[in-house]
Design a protein around this motif. Structure first.
Motif, mmCIF file in Angstrom:
data_model
loop_
_atom_site.group_PDB
_atom_site.id
_atom_site.type_symbol
_atom_site.label_atom_id
_atom_site.label_comp_id
_atom_site.label_asym_id
_atom_site.label_seq_id
_atom_site.Cartn_x
_atom_site.Cartn_y
_atom_site.Cartn_z
ATOM 1 N N GLU A 144 0.807 -1.213 0.000
ATOM 2 C CA GLU A 144 0.000 0.000 0.000
ATOM 3 C C GLU A 144 0.843 1.268 0.000
ATOM 4 O O GLU A 144 0.348 2.340 -0.318
ATOM 5 C CB GLU A 144 -0.959 0.005 1.196
ATOM 6 C CG GLU A 144 -2.116 0.966 1.024
ATOM 7 C CD GLU A 144 -3.247 0.715 1.996
ATOM 8 O OE1 GLU A 144 -4.073 1.618 2.197
ATOM 9 O OE2 GLU A 144 -3.310 -0.403 2.555
ATOM 10 N N ASP A 145 2.117 1.175 0.400
ATOM 11 C CA ASP A 145 2.959 2.358 0.318
ATOM 12 C C ASP A 145 3.405 2.635 -1.117
ATOM 13 O O ASP A 145 3.980 3.693 -1.396
ATOM 14 C CB ASP A 145 4.177 2.226 1.239
ATOM 15 C CG ASP A 145 4.824 0.861 1.164
ATOM 16 O OD1 ASP A 145 4.316 0.001 0.425
ATOM 17 O OD2 ASP A 145 5.834 0.634 1.853
ATOM 18 N N PHE B 230 -1.117 5.264 -5.874
ATOM 19 C CA PHE B 230 -0.036 6.243 -5.915
ATOM 20 C C PHE B 230 -0.331 7.411 -4.985
ATOM 21 O O PHE B 230 -1.352 8.086 -5.086
ATOM 22 C CB PHE B 230 0.153 6.744 -7.356
ATOM 23 C CG PHE B 230 1.203 7.822 -7.471
ATOM 24 C CD1 PHE B 230 2.542 7.491 -7.505
ATOM 25 C CD2 PHE B 230 0.844 9.157 -7.534
ATOM 26 C CE1 PHE B 230 3.515 8.473 -7.600
ATOM 27 C CE2 PHE B 230 1.799 10.152 -7.627
ATOM 28 C CZ PHE B 230 3.137 9.800 -7.666
ATOM 29 N N ARG B 231 0.588 7.631 -4.034
ATOM 30 C CA ARG B 231 0.536 8.800 -3.157
ATOM 31 C C ARG B 231 1.961 9.327 -3.041
ATOM 32 O O ARG B 231 2.849 8.610 -2.586
ATOM 33 C CB ARG B 231 0.009 8.443 -1.762
ATOM 34 C CG ARG B 231 -1.364 7.791 -1.718
ATOM 35 C CD ARG B 231 -1.774 7.587 -0.267
ATOM 36 N NE ARG B 231 -2.976 6.771 -0.137
ATOM 37 C CZ ARG B 231 -2.970 5.460 0.067
ATOM 38 N NH1 ARG B 231 -1.817 4.810 0.132
ATOM 39 N NH2 ARG B 231 -4.099 4.794 0.180
ATOM 40 N N LEU C 102 5.594 7.749 -1.058
ATOM 41 C CA LEU C 102 6.765 7.329 -1.838
ATOM 42 C C LEU C 102 8.048 8.010 -1.381
ATOM 43 O O LEU C 102 9.122 7.701 -1.901
ATOM 44 C CB LEU C 102 6.541 7.612 -3.324
ATOM 45 C CG LEU C 102 5.482 6.750 -4.018
ATOM 46 C CD1 LEU C 102 5.298 7.205 -5.456
ATOM 47 C CD2 LEU C 102 5.874 5.279 -3.976
ATOM 48 N N LYS C 103 7.954 8.912 -0.429
ATOM 49 C CA LYS C 103 9.145 9.637 0.022
ATOM 50 C C LYS C 103 10.097 8.758 0.818
ATOM 51 O O LYS C 103 11.236 9.148 1.067
ATOM 52 C CB LYS C 103 8.732 10.844 0.871
ATOM 53 C CG LYS C 103 8.028 11.939 0.083
ATOM 54 C CD LYS C 103 7.663 13.096 0.991
ATOM 55 C CE LYS C 103 6.969 14.214 0.220
ATOM 56 N NZ LYS C 103 6.597 15.349 1.101
ATOM 57 N N ASP C 104 9.629 7.580 1.238
ATOM 58 C CA ASP C 104 10.476 6.696 2.048
ATOM 59 C C ASP C 104 10.306 5.250 1.593
ATOM 60 O O ASP C 104 10.105 4.352 2.407
ATOM 61 C CB ASP C 104 10.116 6.841 3.528
ATOM 62 C CG ASP C 104 11.182 6.249 4.441
ATOM 63 O OD1 ASP C 104 12.318 6.043 3.974
ATOM 64 O OD2 ASP C 104 10.882 5.985 5.616
ATOM 65 N N THR C 105 10.393 5.019 0.277
ATOM 66 C CA THR C 105 10.261 3.666 -0.270
ATOM 67 C C THR C 105 11.503 3.319 -1.081
ATOM 68 O O THR C 105 12.511 2.893 -0.516
ATOM 69 C CB THR C 105 8.994 3.561 -1.133
ATOM 70 O OG1 THR C 105 8.981 4.632 -2.092
ATOM 71 C CG2 THR C 105 7.744 3.653 -0.291
ATOM 72 N N MET D 83 9.855 15.282 5.006
ATOM 73 C CA MET D 83 8.901 14.281 5.501
ATOM 74 C C MET D 83 8.139 14.850 6.692
ATOM 75 O O MET D 83 8.280 14.396 7.829
ATOM 76 C CB MET D 83 9.634 12.991 5.868
ATOM 77 C CG MET D 83 10.234 12.278 4.669
ATOM 78 S SD MET D 83 10.804 10.602 5.004
ATOM 79 C CE MET D 83 12.273 10.921 5.978
ATOM 80 N N GLY D 84 7.325 15.854 6.382
ATOM 81 C CA GLY D 84 6.602 16.539 7.446
ATOM 82 C C GLY D 84 5.387 15.792 7.949
ATOM 83 O O GLY D 84 4.925 16.043 9.065
ATOM 84 N N LYS D 85 4.834 14.884 7.151
ATOM 85 C CA LYS D 85 3.628 14.161 7.556
ATOM 86 C C LYS D 85 3.884 12.662 7.597
ATOM 87 O O LYS D 85 4.744 12.145 6.890
ATOM 88 C CB LYS D 85 2.480 14.476 6.595
ATOM 89 C CG LYS D 85 2.013 15.924 6.681
ATOM 90 C CD LYS D 85 0.750 16.140 5.863
ATOM 91 C CE LYS D 85 0.222 17.564 6.037
ATOM 92 N NZ LYS D 85 -1.022 17.786 5.281
ATOM 93 N N ARG D 86 3.094 11.996 8.404
ATOM 94 C CA ARG D 86 3.198 10.546 8.521
ATOM 95 C C ARG D 86 2.598 9.873 7.292
ATOM 96 O O ARG D 86 1.801 10.485 6.580
ATOM 97 C CB ARG D 86 2.490 10.056 9.792
ATOM 98 C CG ARG D 86 3.173 10.547 11.067
ATOM 99 C CD ARG D 86 2.481 10.003 12.309
ATOM 100 N NE ARG D 86 3.252 10.363 13.494
ATOM 101 C CZ ARG D 86 3.112 11.506 14.163
ATOM 102 N NH1 ARG D 86 2.216 12.386 13.764
ATOM 103 N NH2 ARG D 86 3.863 11.764 15.216
ATOM 104 N N PRO D 87 2.981 8.604 7.029
ATOM 105 C CA PRO D 87 2.440 7.912 5.846
ATOM 106 C C PRO D 87 0.920 7.904 5.838
ATOM 107 O O PRO D 87 0.269 7.607 6.842
ATOM 108 C CB PRO D 87 3.011 6.495 5.991
ATOM 109 C CG PRO D 87 4.247 6.670 6.805
ATOM 110 C CD PRO D 87 3.953 7.780 7.755
ATOM 111 N N GLU D 88 0.366 8.219 4.678
ATOM 112 C CA GLU D 88 -1.088 8.323 4.565
ATOM 113 C C GLU D 88 -1.773 6.969 4.649
ATOM 114 O O GLU D 88 -2.891 6.854 5.158
ATOM 115 C CB GLU D 88 -1.441 9.004 3.241
ATOM 116 C CG GLU D 88 -2.910 9.327 3.075
ATOM 117 C CD GLU D 88 -3.201 10.078 1.787
ATOM 118 O OE1 GLU D 88 -4.383 10.172 1.420
ATOM 119 O OE2 GLU D 88 -2.240 10.547 1.154
#
Length: 521
Positions: free
Chosen positions: A478-479, A483-484, A488-491, A500-505
């Motif tokens: 799901e990460d 597509f989000r 994808l900033k940490d994959t 990376m200001g927000k937690r994974p959606e």
């Protein structure tokens, strides 16, 4: 005949009574007696054969009030028993005792100076506390017993991680004591919202299990699901956290791990701050992190202690290594057996030249060398550390060279097997390493029967299977999909921390903001 059967049945009942098995459900209806001797006899009967149980009877001589102290030798801290119970009651308080009799409430609040003291009336809680390392205190004339917190067994000290080494970052790791492991997390998260929920698993072992998460950050539906599955576990005993992992994961019949286990507190803390939960099991030096996604198993702690560009390149190398480790032997078999025209002429002639006069086809050579590699790998793990690595390296070189010189195996096959082994060692997760070792077999079968077409079909099947997996309601891929950009900033790559200001959606956290994004000046 009936008379003999009755006699045998009578002796059988006596033997059954002699070897009676006690369950904690029976103790719930067993209440503490006001007579000290009855409590002593009951404990000695249910704990018969346990010679490490110490029964210490004493009295306060000024008023001649009798007490019974019960503890397990080696599990209770004797200095605490001597200083805060026996010495406090028998020596220090005696000159000042003016009362004729004390109540148990007064003993709890005035005589016993330990920090943890609880008053209980049933033997289920008393026996469980006793066998967990606490001390029991009974008083003549009272229908309650005291549980004094006195756990003090020997434990391994905090040391450097052995299975998840890193160049930078913290060097401490979890140990086998649950309370120490919780402290290692609390030292790093000093937030009053850090929740620690305690459960017990095992009909006989009564193993303590802790669920650690952040209230107001992690979705409560996931916490409730994790707790429900742990409570549904019905087994005699729980030895390690990996046993619990196999009992609570979503899909039992799959090659891929769905819960990450780690011995690093920094990794567990990072998962908790990301809106996941850490499950700690008493007696295990590994924490379980859930819900887990595929990208977690290709991350390494060093990724977050190096610059983003360097970490991204290294992480992409791990994804490539996963592909090579799982399918390279099968791809080699497919190309040499079905598609030699895809190779450059010089390379095809070179490979053909090495195969002249070899007695076995390529697929047999590959299976034989992979089997030898697995045997050497297991031998290196089981042997003492001082000689295990030497046996693995020297054995591989000697056997490979001897097989080539004897004309049994092609030199290219030895190179392919060596590359496969090296790329598997780059994977930071041992569970995923085992997955690639298992996947080589179906890929070699597919490559030897259907060629590259079989390899592609098998990869499509694996991707479909992975996309169908879930970990506590969260999709395994799901990460990546849907597509989000935020996820994808940490994959495949890791962007700089300030982005990376927000937690994974996909985790649907209750608090999405983890830091304020700094604007570039």
């Amino acid at each position: 005949m009936r008379l003999m059967d009755r006699i045998k049945g009578l002796f059988g009942k006596r033997e059954a009574a002699k070897n009676k098995i006690f369950e904690y459900e029976e103790f719930q209806k067993a209440y503490v007696s006001k007579k000290l001797k009855d409590n002593l006899d009951y404990l000695q009967r249910i704990l018969k054969g346990s010679q490490d149980i110490i029964y210490r009877e004493f009295s306060i001589r000024a008023i001649n009030q009798e007490f019974l102290l019960v503890y397990v030798d080696g599990m209770a801290e004797k200095k605490l028993l001597n200083d805060q119970i026996l010495k406090s009651m028998m020596v220090e308080m005696n000159p000042f005792l003016a009362k004729e009799k004390f109540t148990l409430e007064e003993v709890k609040n005035q005589l016993v100076s330990a920090t943890e003291v609880n008053e209980v009336e049933t033997f289920d809680k008393l026996v469980l506390a006793l066998l967990s390392g606490d001390t029991l205190v009974f008083m003549e004339g009272s229908a309650h017993g005291l549980i004094v917190g006195s756990k003090g067994w020997e434990s391994r000290g905090v040391s450097e991680p052995t299975t998840e080494k890193s160049v930078k970052g913290p060097k401490d790791c979890f140990i086998e004591t649950l309370k120490n492991n919780i402290v290692l997390i609390r030292r790093r998260i000093r937030d009053p919202n850090l929740a620690v929920e305690m459960l017990q698993v095992g009909r006989r072992s009564k193993t303590d299990v802790a669920i650690v998460y952040l209230k107001g950050v992690m979705r409560q539906e996931i916490v409730a699901l994790i707790k429900k599955r742990i409570q549904q576990v019905d087994t005699d005993g729980l030895i390690d956290s990996t046993e619990l992992m196999g009992l609570i994961e979503d899909h039992k019949w799959t090659f891929f791990p769905q819960i990450q286990h780690t011995e690093r507190p920094d990794r567990a803390v990072a998962a908790i701050l990301e809106a996941r939960a850490a499950v700690l099991v008493d007696g295990s030096p590994f924490a379980l992190l859930a819900p887990a996604t595929f990208s977690m198993f290709l991350d390494s702690p060093d990724d977050y202690y190096e610059r983003a560009i360097v970490s991204s390149l290294i992480r992409f190398t791990r994804y490539l290594s996963f592909f090579i480790s799982a399918s390279l032997p099968g791809v080699y078999i497919a190309i040499t057996s079905f598609h030699p025209g895809m190779l450059p002429v010089a390379l095809a002639l070179s490979i053909t030249g090495t195969r002249v006069a070899l007695p076995f086809p390529t697929v047999v050579e590959m299976f034989a060398m992979e089997t030898i590699l697995e045997v050497l790998h297991e031998a290196g793990l089981r042997l003492p550390q001082a000689i295990g690595q030497t046996v693995g390296i020297v054995g591989g070189i000697v056997i490979g060279q001897a097989a080539v010189q004897a004309g049994l195996v092609s030199p290219v096959v030895v190179i392919i097997v060596a590359m496969t082994a090296i790329t598997s060692f780059t994977l930071s997760s041992y569970s995923l390493n085992l997955t690639t070792r298992v996947l080589r077999i179906p890929f070699m079968i597919a490559g030897s029967t259907l060629g590259l077409y079989g390899i592609m079909v098998l990869w499509m099947f694996l991707l479909t299977h992975m996309s169908s997996l879930e970990s506590f309601g969260v999709g395994y891929l799901e990460d990546f999909s849907p597509f989000r950009l935020r996820d994808l900033k940490d994959t495949f790559i890791r962007v700089p921390k300030y982005l990376m200001g927000k937690r994974p959606e996909f985790l649907k956290p209750e608090d999405t903001q983890r830091q304020r994004t700094r604007k570039k000046q």
